[in-house]
Design a protein around this motif. Structure first.
Motif, short mmCIF file in Angstrom:
data_model
loop_
_atom_site.label_atom_id
_atom_site.label_comp_id
_atom_site.label_asym_id
_atom_site.label_seq_id
_atom_site.Cartn_x
_atom_site.Cartn_y
_atom_site.Cartn_z
N LEU A 89 12.37 -5.44 4.68
CA LEU A 89 11.40 -5.71 5.74
C LEU A 89 10.99 -4.41 6.42
O LEU A 89 9.81 -4.19 6.74
N ALA A 92 8.52 -2.63 4.16
CA ALA A 92 7.21 -3.26 4.21
C ALA A 92 6.47 -2.91 5.50
O ALA A 92 5.27 -2.58 5.49
N SER A 108 5.36 1.31 -0.43
CA SER A 108 5.64 -0.07 -0.85
C SER A 108 6.37 -0.12 -2.19
O SER A 108 7.05 -1.11 -2.50
N LEU A 137 6.74 -9.58 -0.30
CA LEU A 137 6.33 -8.50 0.59
C LEU A 137 5.36 -7.54 -0.11
O LEU A 137 4.39 -7.08 0.50
N TRP A 140 2.01 -9.20 -0.19
CA TRP A 140 1.38 -9.14 1.14
C TRP A 140 0.77 -7.77 1.40
O TRP A 140 -0.38 -7.66 1.86
#
Length: 402
Positions: A89, A92, A108, A137, A140
């Protein structure tokens, strides 16, 4: 001085041995993210406006991850999953905070690190969960970064991001399965006699320790049977070693059948010498196993065997029964020999058992072969590795017990 140098040189080894591969990889990969804060300080335009507080929180979590992993040394699956999910997380969000889309795509790509680490040493459910989260992720980030470039480019970017995550996971997972399979085969080869497929001495020792622990906890007994083929040298000399090998295989099968017929669940059957075998069973068989072995060999084989047996009473060093004289379940201490293992290595215990059973085997050989002899009961004190032996029974207590 030499002692000091030896101790100092041992420190790095002890330090690195605290960490398993997975935890060490977590520390290395998390540490690599820490310079991102310094880059943001040196080049404020690197981040989106107002992104610094969020990045500071991410770096703080990353530093905490390194400290926790270093302190624990060997993360379990739950700890790894929590730290790994938090780390992904953080990656990201860090990628999102970067103003340049090229920088976002570069950062990323680090989402592939945690699933790859998971594939190297985590349970399948942990690896699957982290891989799924990483792909989500990455998808996204690709969508929000390239949505303005059109649907086709976004679709390609999503596929590339997912591939970047999945390929290392699949490759490392496949390598891990192959390594486990090879190690399993090597373990079998190392612990098994290749001719008879019985346990060899090494394999037998690895199982005896667990048997001793269980028997001691239950305050039970172990029956040990040393089985030796009668006149085996004559078989080899007159019929050849190939015939001798066939005899060894049939004896091994006969021992397995004898223990199975008597329901001796969990028996340890091993080949410990050229023509010598050892059978260990927990508790006292309802029917005499030595008789069953003799009868089974007579039915199945062209040779006979002699059997020497001994009953092993297993106790902990602090067991109250060590202060009493009658250890024999029969109510008689006539045939009782007491062996105290102050430094409990399983090899020592087996040697003690074998020494007692061998005496009975020699009696069986001297009395005509094709028969069994029992050496009585010995008592062995057993404690797990690392146990405190400072309060073991004193010599005076031992003499009183005898």
């Amino acid at each position: 001085m030499s002692a000091i140098l030896r101790n100092t040189s041992a420190e790095p080894h002890r330090f690195f041995s605290r960490f398993d591969t997975r935890t060490a990889m977590v520390i290395v990969s998390a540490s690599g993210a820490l310079p991102l804060l310094a880059i943001a300080l040196l080049s404020p335009s690197f981040l989106r406006p107002g992104a610094f507080p969020t990045l500071a929180a991410i770096v703080t979590f990353t530093a905490a991850t390194v400290l926790v992993a270093a302190k624990v040394g060997r993360l379990n699956d739950v700890q790894f999953a929590v730290l790994g999910a938090g780390g992904m997380l953080g990656v990201a969000l860090s990628a999102y905070l970067i103003a340049d889309p090229a920088g976002t795509r570069a950062v990323s790509s680090m989402l592939a690190v945690v699933p790859a680490i998971a594939a190297s040493g985590s349970a399948l459910r942990v690896t699957t969960a982290l891989t799924t989260a990483s792909v989500a992720l990455a998808t996204w980030l690709s969508v929000i970064t390239l949505s303005s470039s059109g649907l086709a480019i976004t679709f390609v970017a999503v596929g590339a991001a997912a591939t970047t995550v999945l390929v290392p996971v699949i490759l490392i997972g496949a390598l891990r399965r192959s390594l486990l399979a090879v190690n399993g085969r090597l373990n079998i080869l190392a612990n098994t006699d290749p001719l008879t497929r019985l346990l060899n001495r090494r394999g037998m020792l690895s199982q005896v320790e667990a048997l001793l622990e269980k028997t001691r906890d239950r305050r039970g007994q172990i029956c040990a049977f040393v089985v030796d083929i009668d006149h085996f040298k004559i078989v080899n000399d007159s019929l050849g070693h190939a015939a001798g090998d066939r005899v060894l295989v049939t004896i091994a099968q006969a021992l397995g059948h004898a223990t199975d017929e008597l329901g001796s669940v969990g028996s340890i059957v091993s080949r410990i010498g050229g023509e010598e075998f050892l059978v260990l069973t927990e508790g006292t068989p309802k029917n005499p196993l030595d008789t069953a072995i003799l009868e089974q060999v007579r039915r199945d084989c062209d040779v006979t065997v002699s059997v020497g047996s001994v009953t092993v009473d297993v106790r902990g060093p602090l067991d109250p029964r060590l202060t009493f004289g009658d250890f024999d379940n029969s109510g008689s201490s006539e045939n009782l020999n007491v062996e105290h293992v102050d430094h409990p290595h399983v090899e020592h215990v087996i040697d003690t058992i074998m020494h007692a059973a061998d005496k009975a085997l020699y009696d069986a050989k001297a009395n005509g072969r094709d028969r069994a002899s029992h050496a009585g009961t010995i008592l062995v004190t057993w404690a797990p590795r690392g146990a405190d032996h400072r309060h073991r029974p004193s010599e005076q207590t031992r003499r009183t017990a005898l």
